[in-house]
Design a protein around this motif. Structure first.
Motif, PDB file in Angstrom:
ATOM      1  N   PRO A 110       0.843  -1.198   0.000  1.00 51.96           N
ATOM      2  CA  PRO A 110       0.000   0.000   0.000  1.00 51.96           C
ATOM      3  C   PRO A 110       0.879   1.249   0.000  1.00 51.96           C
ATOM      4  CG  PRO A 110       0.172  -0.867   2.215  1.00 51.96           C
ATOM      5  CD  PRO A 110       0.878  -1.848   1.313  1.00 51.96           C
ATOM      6  N   PRO A 111       0.336   2.374  -0.487  1.00 52.64           N
ATOM      7  CA  PRO A 111       1.081   3.627  -0.377  1.00 52.64           C
ATOM      8  C   PRO A 111       1.173   4.030   1.095  1.00 52.64           C
ATOM      9  CG  PRO A 111      -1.115   4.007  -1.260  1.00 52.64           C
ATOM     10  CD  PRO A 111      -0.949   2.528  -1.134  1.00 52.64           C
ATOM     11  N   VAL A 112       2.267   4.699   1.453  1.00 46.77           N
ATOM     12  CA  VAL A 112       2.478   5.105   2.838  1.00 46.77           C
ATOM     13  C   VAL A 112       2.805   6.591   2.872  1.00 46.77           C
ATOM     14  CG1 VAL A 112       3.919   4.773   4.902  1.00 46.77           C
ATOM     15  CG2 VAL A 112       3.316   2.814   3.469  1.00 46.77           C
ATOM     16  N   VAL A 113       2.088   7.337   3.675  1.00 51.03           N
ATOM     17  CA  VAL A 113       2.328   8.768   3.823  1.00 51.03           C
ATOM     18  C   VAL A 113       3.559   8.970   4.697  1.00 51.03           C
ATOM     19  CG1 VAL A 113       1.399  10.955   4.680  1.00 51.03           C
ATOM     20  CG2 VAL A 113      -0.111   9.313   3.530  1.00 51.03           C
ATOM     21  N   ARG A 121       6.416  11.874   9.217  1.00 50.14           N
ATOM     22  CA  ARG A 121       5.750  10.802   9.960  1.00 50.14           C
ATOM     23  C   ARG A 121       6.798   9.737  10.252  1.00 50.14           C
ATOM     24  NH1 ARG A 121       0.443   8.893   7.549  1.00 50.14           N
ATOM     25  NH2 ARG A 121       0.135   8.263   9.699  1.00 50.14           N
ATOM     26  N   GLU A 122       7.521   9.969  11.345  1.00 44.79           N
ATOM     27  CA  GLU A 122       8.694   9.158  11.686  1.00 44.79           C
ATOM     28  C   GLU A 122       8.354   7.675  11.859  1.00 44.79           C
ATOM     29  OE1 GLU A 122      11.941  10.520  12.757  1.00 44.79           O
ATOM     30  OE2 GLU A 122      11.463  12.607  12.352  1.00 44.79           O
ATOM     31  N   GLU A 123       7.241   7.373  12.491  1.00 40.44           N
ATOM     32  CA  GLU A 123       6.864   5.971  12.700  1.00 40.44           C
ATOM     33  C   GLU A 123       6.638   5.269  11.357  1.00 40.44           C
ATOM     34  OE1 GLU A 123       6.130   2.311  14.044  1.00 40.44           O
ATOM     35  OE2 GLU A 123       6.973   3.952  15.212  1.00 40.44           O
ATOM     36  N   ALA A 124       5.962   5.942  10.437  1.00 42.73           N
ATOM     37  CA  ALA A 124       5.722   5.364   9.107  1.00 42.73           C
ATOM     38  C   ALA A 124       7.050   5.187   8.374  1.00 42.73           C
ATOM     39  CB  ALA A 124       4.784   6.258   8.302  1.00 42.73           C
ATOM     40  N   MET A 125       7.946   6.153   8.517  1.00 44.32           N
ATOM     41  CA  MET A 125       9.250   6.055   7.863  1.00 44.32           C
ATOM     42  C   MET A 125      10.039   4.862   8.408  1.00 44.32           C
ATOM     43  SD  MET A 125      10.243  10.098   7.638  1.00 44.32           S
ATOM     44  CE  MET A 125      11.930   9.780   7.213  1.00 44.32           C
ATOM     45  N   ARG A 126      10.002   4.658   9.719  1.00 46.12           N
ATOM     46  CA  ARG A 126      10.704   3.507  10.312  1.00 46.12           C
ATOM     47  C   ARG A 126      10.094   2.194   9.825  1.00 46.12           C
ATOM     48  NH1 ARG A 126      11.250   6.797  14.728  1.00 46.12           N
ATOM     49  NH2 ARG A 126       9.273   6.182  15.658  1.00 46.12           N
ATOM     50  N   ARG A 127       8.776   2.146   9.781  1.00 42.20           N
ATOM     51  CA  ARG A 127       8.087   0.907   9.389  1.00 42.20           C
ATOM     52  C   ARG A 127       8.448   0.483   7.958  1.00 42.20           C
ATOM     53  NH1 ARG A 127       3.374   2.537  10.157  1.00 42.20           N
ATOM     54  NH2 ARG A 127       2.600   2.635   8.053  1.00 42.20           N
ATOM     55  N   VAL A 128       8.593   1.460   7.059  1.00 40.84           N
ATOM     56  CA  VAL A 128       8.910   1.125   5.666  1.00 40.84           C
ATOM     57  C   VAL A 128      10.408   1.282   5.367  1.00 40.84           C
ATOM     58  CG1 VAL A 128       6.598   1.571   4.783  1.00 40.84           C
ATOM     59  CG2 VAL A 128       8.273   3.430   4.830  1.00 40.84           C
ATOM     60  N   ARG A 129      11.184   1.519   6.405  1.00 42.55           N
ATOM     61  CA  ARG A 129      12.643   1.599   6.324  1.00 42.55           C
ATOM     62  C   ARG A 129      13.132   2.669   5.351  1.00 42.55           C
ATOM     63  NH1 ARG A 129      10.986  -3.431   6.260  1.00 42.55           N
ATOM     64  NH2 ARG A 129      11.506  -3.854   4.116  1.00 42.55           N
ATOM     65  N   VAL A 130      12.589   3.874   5.491  1.00 41.71           N
ATOM     66  CA  VAL A 130      13.037   5.020   4.704  1.00 41.71           C
ATOM     67  C   VAL A 130      13.729   5.981   5.668  1.00 41.71           C
ATOM     68  CG1 VAL A 130      12.299   7.028   3.358  1.00 41.71           C
ATOM     69  CG2 VAL A 130      11.223   4.814   2.972  1.00 41.71           C
ATOM     70  N   SER A 131      14.992   6.265   5.413  1.00 42.08           N
ATOM     71  CA  SER A 131      15.726   7.182   6.271  1.00 42.08           C
ATOM     72  C   SER A 131      15.391   8.622   5.914  1.00 42.08           C
ATOM     73  CB  SER A 131      17.233   6.962   6.137  1.00 42.08           C
ATOM     74  OG  SER A 131      17.671   7.397   4.854  1.00 42.08           O
ATOM     75  N   PRO A 172      -5.827  16.076   0.185  1.00 39.40           N
ATOM     76  CA  PRO A 172      -5.820  16.053  -1.275  1.00 39.40           C
ATOM     77  C   PRO A 172      -6.780  15.003  -1.817  1.00 39.40           C
ATOM     78  CG  PRO A 172      -3.597  15.872  -0.364  1.00 39.40           C
ATOM     79  CD  PRO A 172      -4.559  15.749   0.772  1.00 39.40           C
ATOM     80  N   GLY A 173      -7.237  15.193  -3.037  1.00 41.99           N
ATOM     81  CA  GLY A 173      -8.177  14.255  -3.649  1.00 41.99           C
ATOM     82  C   GLY A 173      -7.576  12.897  -3.934  1.00 41.99           C
ATOM     83  N   THR A 174      -6.263  12.802  -4.026  1.00 42.40           N
ATOM     84  CA  THR A 174      -5.624  11.522  -4.313  1.00 42.40           C
ATOM     85  C   THR A 174      -4.935  10.955  -3.078  1.00 42.40           C
ATOM     86  OG1 THR A 174      -3.586  12.607  -5.035  1.00 42.40           O
ATOM     87  CG2 THR A 174      -5.232  12.093  -6.740  1.00 42.40           C
ATOM     88  N   PHE A 175      -5.492  11.226  -1.938  1.00 44.90           N
ATOM     89  CA  PHE A 175      -4.920  10.716  -0.692  1.00 44.90           C
ATOM     90  C   PHE A 175      -5.017   9.197  -0.694  1.00 44.90           C
ATOM     91  CE2 PHE A 175      -4.527  10.187   3.918  1.00 44.90           C
ATOM     92  CZ  PHE A 175      -3.552  11.135   4.196  1.00 44.90           C
ATOM     93  N   PRO A 176      -3.960   8.511  -0.287  1.00 41.30           N
ATOM     94  CA  PRO A 176      -3.989   7.037  -0.319  1.00 41.30           C
ATOM     95  C   PRO A 176      -5.129   6.460   0.510  1.00 41.30           C
ATOM     96  CG  PRO A 176      -1.794   7.866   0.199  1.00 41.30           C
ATOM     97  CD  PRO A 176      -2.728   9.038   0.231  1.00 41.30           C
ATOM     98  N   ARG A 177      -5.669   5.349   0.025  1.00 38.47           N
ATOM     99  CA  ARG A 177      -6.741   4.666   0.772  1.00 38.47           C
ATOM    100  C   ARG A 177      -6.271   4.261   2.160  1.00 38.47           C
ATOM    101  NH1 ARG A 177      -7.972  -0.190  -1.028  1.00 38.47           N
ATOM    102  NH2 ARG A 177      -6.369  -0.228  -2.591  1.00 38.47           N
ATOM    103  N   ARG A 178      -5.055   3.732   2.202  1.00 39.62           N
ATOM    104  CA  ARG A 178      -4.474   3.322   3.476  1.00 39.62           C
ATOM    105  C   ARG A 178      -3.283   4.213   3.736  1.00 39.62           C
ATOM    106  NH1 ARG A 178      -4.145  -3.043   2.771  1.00 39.62           N
ATOM    107  NH2 ARG A 178      -2.001  -2.483   3.062  1.00 39.62           N
ATOM    108  N   ALA A 179      -3.403   5.099   4.683  1.00 35.36           N
ATOM    109  CA  ALA A 179      -2.393   6.126   4.894  1.00 35.36           C
ATOM    110  C   ALA A 179      -1.152   5.615   5.584  1.00 35.36           C
ATOM    111  CB  ALA A 179      -2.987   7.273   5.694  1.00 35.36           C
ATOM    112  N   GLY A 180      -1.099   4.370   5.981  1.00 36.60           N
ATOM    113  CA  GLY A 180       0.101   3.800   6.583  1.00 36.60           C
ATOM    114  C   GLY A 180       0.402   4.448   7.866  1.00 36.60           C
TER     115      GLY A 180
END
Length: 180
Positions: A110-113, A121-131, A172-180
């Motif tokens: 899923p897309p992640v904000v 969004r530090e928690e989301a960044m950690r979860r998807v391993r993006v520094s 936004p109108g194209t906000f992900p369904r699951r915001a992660g």
């Protein structure tokens, strides 16, 4: 030195030795599988070998392995049939994914904000391993030099980061369904 030369000779000599038959088989296999891959890509659309969602990446790796094994193996028909089945499976998966959100969520990330209204969004960044450094690099590539100007940054299923800047009211109108 003799051992090194012997091993090098073994590595560079095909099983069964060099022969005209071996060369013709490899060349014909490459040509036929190349033609099949082009036919599959044209028949099933550009997503078959281009857009890399998680499932597409898996399919591309498997297809590459099949092509290599078929070229170097004895039976081209098995490899060609397996490649065709793999392309059909990818086509079916794409079709189902485009029509059923639950199936899409099953086979794709899923897309992640990552940034919302200028805040990481530090928690989301950690979860998807993006520094933070990696995210900042993606922002710079898109001409953004200040995180506070980012209204929304989304890690898409294919691994790219989409960035929306500027002032906006609400979501936004194209906000992900699951915001992660």
């Amino acid at each position: 030195m003799d051992v090194l030369l012997s091993v090098l000779r073994d590595i560079l000599t095909p099983q069964g030795g060099w022969s005209a038959e071996f060369l013709v088989r490899v060349i014909l296999s490459v040509l036929l599988l190349y033609a099949l891959a082009v036919l599959i890509a044209r028949s099933f659309g550009s997503r078959t070998f281009a857009s890399f969602t998680s499932f597409d990446f898996l399919i591309n790796v498997a297809a590459g392995s099949l092509v290599a094994s078929s070229i170097m193996g004895r039976n081209l028909a098995e490899g060609a049939l397996a490649l065709l089945c793999l392309a059909l499976l990818q086509g079916l998966t794409s079709w189902l994914s485009a029509r059923f959100a639950r199936f899409h969520d099953l086979v794709d990330n899923p897309p992640v904000v990552l940034i919302e209204h200028g805040r990481l969004r530090e928690e989301a960044m950690r979860r998807v391993r993006v520094s933070r450094q990696s995210l900042e690099q993606q922002l710079r590539r898109q001409g953004v030099d200040d995180v506070t100007r980012v209204r929304l940054a989304v890690l898409e299923s294919g691994g790219t980061v989409s960035v929306m800047t500027g002032e906006g009211e609400g979501r936004p109108g194209t906000f992900p369904r699951r915001a992660g």
